[in-house]
Write a protein that holds these residues in place. Structure first.
Motif, short mmCIF file in Angstrom:
data_model
loop_
_atom_site.label_atom_id
_atom_site.label_comp_id
_atom_site.label_asym_id
_atom_site.label_seq_id
_atom_site.Cartn_x
_atom_site.Cartn_y
_atom_site.Cartn_z
N ARG A 1 -11.98 -12.51 6.84
CA ARG A 1 -12.98 -11.75 6.59
C ARG A 1 -12.47 -10.47 5.84
N ALA A 2 -11.28 -10.12 6.17
CA ALA A 2 -10.55 -8.99 5.92
C ALA A 2 -10.15 -9.05 4.51
N LEU A 3 -9.52 -10.57 4.38
CA LEU A 3 -8.97 -10.80 2.86
C LEU A 3 -10.16 -10.90 1.81
N ASP A 4 -11.47 -11.34 2.18
CA ASP A 4 -12.31 -11.27 1.33
C ASP A 4 -12.68 -9.80 0.97
N VAL A 5 -12.85 -9.04 1.90
CA VAL A 5 -13.23 -7.78 1.52
C VAL A 5 -12.18 -7.01 0.57
N LEU A 6 -10.96 -7.26 1.18
CA LEU A 6 -9.98 -6.69 0.19
C LEU A 6 -9.88 -6.93 -1.21
N ARG A 7 -9.98 -8.37 -1.28
CA ARG A 7 -10.14 -8.93 -2.68
C ARG A 7 -11.53 -8.23 -3.48
N ARG A 8 -12.62 -8.25 -2.82
CA ARG A 8 -13.84 -7.98 -3.50
C ARG A 8 -14.05 -6.54 -3.51
N GLU A 9 -13.33 -5.63 -2.71
CA GLU A 9 -13.51 -4.18 -3.05
C GLU A 9 -12.35 -3.44 -3.43
N ARG A 10 -11.48 -3.93 -3.64
CA ARG A 10 -9.98 -3.06 -3.97
C ARG A 10 -10.02 -2.24 -5.29
N THR A 11 -11.27 -2.58 -6.01
CA THR A 11 -11.21 -1.53 -7.18
C THR A 11 -12.36 -0.48 -6.63
N PHE B 1 -7.86 1.69 0.54
CA PHE B 1 -7.41 1.08 1.83
C PHE B 1 -6.41 2.26 2.37
N ALA B 2 -5.72 1.54 3.40
CA ALA B 2 -4.63 2.31 3.93
C ALA B 2 -3.70 2.78 3.10
N PRO B 3 -3.50 4.17 2.84
CA PRO B 3 -2.53 4.55 1.79
C PRO B 3 -1.01 3.96 1.63
N GLU B 4 -0.58 3.69 3.05
CA GLU B 4 0.74 3.29 3.14
C GLU B 4 0.87 1.92 2.38
N LEU B 5 -0.27 1.09 2.58
CA LEU B 5 -0.38 -0.41 2.19
C LEU B 5 -0.85 -0.50 0.70
N THR B 6 -1.27 0.23 0.08
CA THR B 6 -2.16 0.52 -1.24
C THR B 6 -1.42 -0.61 -1.96
N ARG B 7 -0.10 -0.27 -2.41
CA ARG B 7 0.56 -1.06 -3.41
C ARG B 7 0.60 -2.68 -2.92
N GLN B 8 0.98 -2.85 -1.90
CA GLN B 8 0.99 -4.37 -1.27
C GLN B 8 -0.40 -4.99 -1.57
N LEU B 9 -1.41 -4.33 -1.23
CA LEU B 9 -2.66 -4.80 -1.30
C LEU B 9 -3.25 -4.93 -2.68
N GLU B 10 -2.71 -4.20 -3.55
CA GLU B 10 -3.13 -4.29 -5.04
C GLU B 10 -2.70 -5.73 -5.52
N SER B 11 -1.61 -6.19 -5.50
CA SER B 11 -1.37 -7.63 -5.88
C SER B 11 -1.66 -8.61 -5.01
N GLU B 12 -2.12 -9.68 -5.70
CA GLU B 12 -2.58 -10.76 -4.93
C GLU B 12 -1.10 -11.70 -4.40
N TRP B 13 -0.03 -11.12 -5.03
CA TRP B 13 1.35 -11.98 -4.59
C TRP B 13 1.56 -11.36 -3.23
N THR B 14 1.13 -10.07 -3.05
CA THR B 14 1.80 -9.46 -1.70
C THR B 14 0.49 -9.37 -0.85
N LEU B 15 -0.77 -9.42 -1.12
CA LEU B 15 -1.80 -9.20 -0.26
C LEU B 15 -1.96 -9.98 0.92
N ALA B 16 -1.93 -11.41 0.89
CA ALA B 16 -2.09 -12.28 1.89
C ALA B 16 -0.97 -12.04 2.95
#
Lengths: 415, 113
Positions: A66-76, A80-95
């Motif tokens: 569910r978290a992955l869905d939310v992150l993909r849907r709402e990342r724009t 999210f957590a400031p220290e993870l922002t960059r990793q969560l932006e790219s589909e390569w590093t998200l999962a």
């Protein structure tokens, strides 16, 4: 497959802590929604297919997806957590990033991080305890209200306000810095102590609720002990006092759930395994020069627990421990307990003198057991009429049916 | 023994984790009792809330159904019972009834050839 007791509650705490770590503390409400959805899904699926082999892992995986869905849907739309922002932006590093955050070791740290974050100095001690119960222990507002004898509205207001403060704190507490950790640790210990006390001495009429609060305090304290920075002598002392007092809990209430006075407690009901665990913890707390109020309270509990009969209690030791406690953390309640111990050793008359000498005794005026203590000592002195008056006052102040029936019995005894 | 379908509609999840767990345990206990008495032919399956509706000769596909939550079928079970009355009696133990839900009891049609 049977569900272990309170599994959902405990998993709720773990999931919210981990999701908040990924979403950022400002998205606490979003984390709570995801957890709620995970439970709904579990309920729907398990009903028909049965409880899975590892229900905790099932719930965690559902929350993760569910978290992955939310992150993909709402990342724009959201940050999210400031220290993870960059990793969560790219589909390569998200999962992979989410995967790492949901690993067992990370989840354990998340709970601790949340515990420290809840003990925000901007919040009162009561608010910190309520927040820990709500977020980490998975209690609903109603369940907390019944534990604290507050109205639903008052408890809800307190929790909503506390959550706002927490969500506004920008970042979760960083538990990796030794200095910050040590500075916040006393507040965390205090909150766990208060949580235990609420269960042990609290006013909730429900026996089950109180045992649960004690168990939660014990569970969270052992979590603190598993962390290298958290396992200080004072944390060991806190854990010892929890175990040693909890060992006596089964005897504090009789089979019908009524309070029993110290002398009438059935000591065969003491939980010996817990008492032994408490003693081991107490021994481990005795390293280093630090002597905290938790050490002293644990020692008092040990003296009570180790006496085979009430009359075997080493009252001289207990009095000297209360003297120490008065020096470390003076309070009218500590002074009252000290006076009761003195009465046990030197007779009711001396106890009454000590009670009269308590400073700030007006702060005890609304505490039913202050009047009950006076009543007990007057019984001991043979002044039944005076004793009766004290118990009548105690009865008026009683906070639940258990206390009420206990005082009523004492009043009958004075006739 | 005759076959019946229980269709579960609506019902609210518990507001707290503890309530959700208690609800779960009630369902397990209910199914266990039904099974022990030989009433469960197939425990059935949960159904996702979101699906598609296909309509008419033109086979128009739309998202749905968007019925109110209380009318949505959340799952089904195949039950064995003597007659419709017994099946209805059995459904009375369903925990969904405690949380504003509904059980629809329908006999599976028999072909008498």
């Amino acid at each position: 497959m049977e569900l272990s007791e309170h599994l959902f509650r405990h998993e709720a705490g773990r999931m919210v802590a981990t999701l908040t770590r990924i979403f950022g503390v400002h998205n606490l409400a979003l984390a709570e929604d995801v957890v709620q959805e995970a439970f709904c899904r579990a309920l729907e699926v398990w009903k028909f297919r049965g409880v899975p082999e590892n229900p905790s892992a099932w719930l965690m995986t559902t929350a993760k997806n569910r978290a992955l869905d939310v992150l993909r849907r709402e990342r724009t739309a959201r940050t999210f957590a400031p220290e993870l922002t960059r990793q969560l932006e790219s589909e390569w590093t998200l999962a992979p990033t989410v995967e790492v955050e949901f690993a067992a070791a990370a989840i354990k740290d998340d709970a601790l991080r949340m515990m420290f974050s809840c003990c925000n100095p901007l919040l009162s001690e009561e608010a910190q305890v309520a927040l820990i119960l709500h977020i980490l222990c998975g209690f609903s507002v109603d369940e907390i209200a019944s534990a604290f004898v507050g109205s639903h509205a008052a408890v809800e207001k307190r929790i909503v306000r506390s959550k706002k403060v927490l969500a506004g704190s920008k970042k979760l507490f960083d538990i990796s810095g030794a200095e910050d950790f040590a500075r916040r640790l006393p507040a965390v210990q205090r909150a766990l102590y208060l949580l235990f006390n609420e269960g042990y001495h609290g006013a909730s009429p429900e026996k089950a609720v109180r045992v649960e609060l004690c168990q939660e305090a014990k569970r969270l304290t052992s979590l603190l002990l598993k962390n290298a920075l958290g396992a200080t002598p004072s944390t060991y002392a806190l854990a010892a006092l929890i175990s040693l007092n909890a060992a006596r809990l089964p005897a504090r209430l009789d089979t019908s759930g009524n309070l029993t006075s110290l002398a009438d407690q059935d000591r065969s009901q003491f939980d010996q395994a817990l008492a032994q665990e408490g003693l081991r913890l107490l021994e481990r707390s005795a390293t280093g020069p630090e002597l905290t109020d938790y050490h002293v309270e644990a020692a008092i509990a040990w003296v009570h627990t180790s006496a085979e009969r009430t009359e075997d209690t080493d009252w001289a030791m207990i009095i000297s421990l209360y003297d120490k406690l008065m020096a470390l953390r003076p309070s009218p309640i500590v002074a009252l307990n000290r006076a009761i111990a003195i009465a046990q050793r030197e007779g009711p008359q001396r106890g009454l003198e000590e009670i009269q000498a308590i400073q700030d005794s007006e702060r005890l005026a609304k505490y039913p057991f202050y009047h009950a203590a006076l009543g007990e000592l007057e019984i001991g002195s043979g002044h039944l009429e005076d004793a009766r008056e004290h118990f009548v006052v105690a009865l008026k102040l009683a906070r639940n049916p258990m206390e009420r029936s206990f005082f009523e019995q004492r009043i009958t005894l004075c006739k | 023994m005759n076959e019946f379908v229980f269709l579960y509609r609506g019902g609210q999840a518990g507001r707290s984790p503890e309530q959700a767990q208690q609800m779960m345990q009630k369902w397990m206990a209910w199914f266990k009792e039904l099974a022990e008495n030989g009433h469960v032919k197939d425990r059935g399956q949960p159904l996702e809330r979101a699906g598609k509706l296909v309509n008419g000769k033109r086979k128009i596909v739309t998202d749905g159904p968007f019925a109110e939550a209380k009318d949505l079928v959340g799952g089904y079970t195949l039950i064995l019972a003597k007659d419709l009355d017994e099946a209805a009696e059995l459904s009375k133990g369903c925990p969904i009834l405690e949380v504003d839900g509904q059980v629809e009891v329908r006999p599976v049609m028999k072909l008498n050839m």
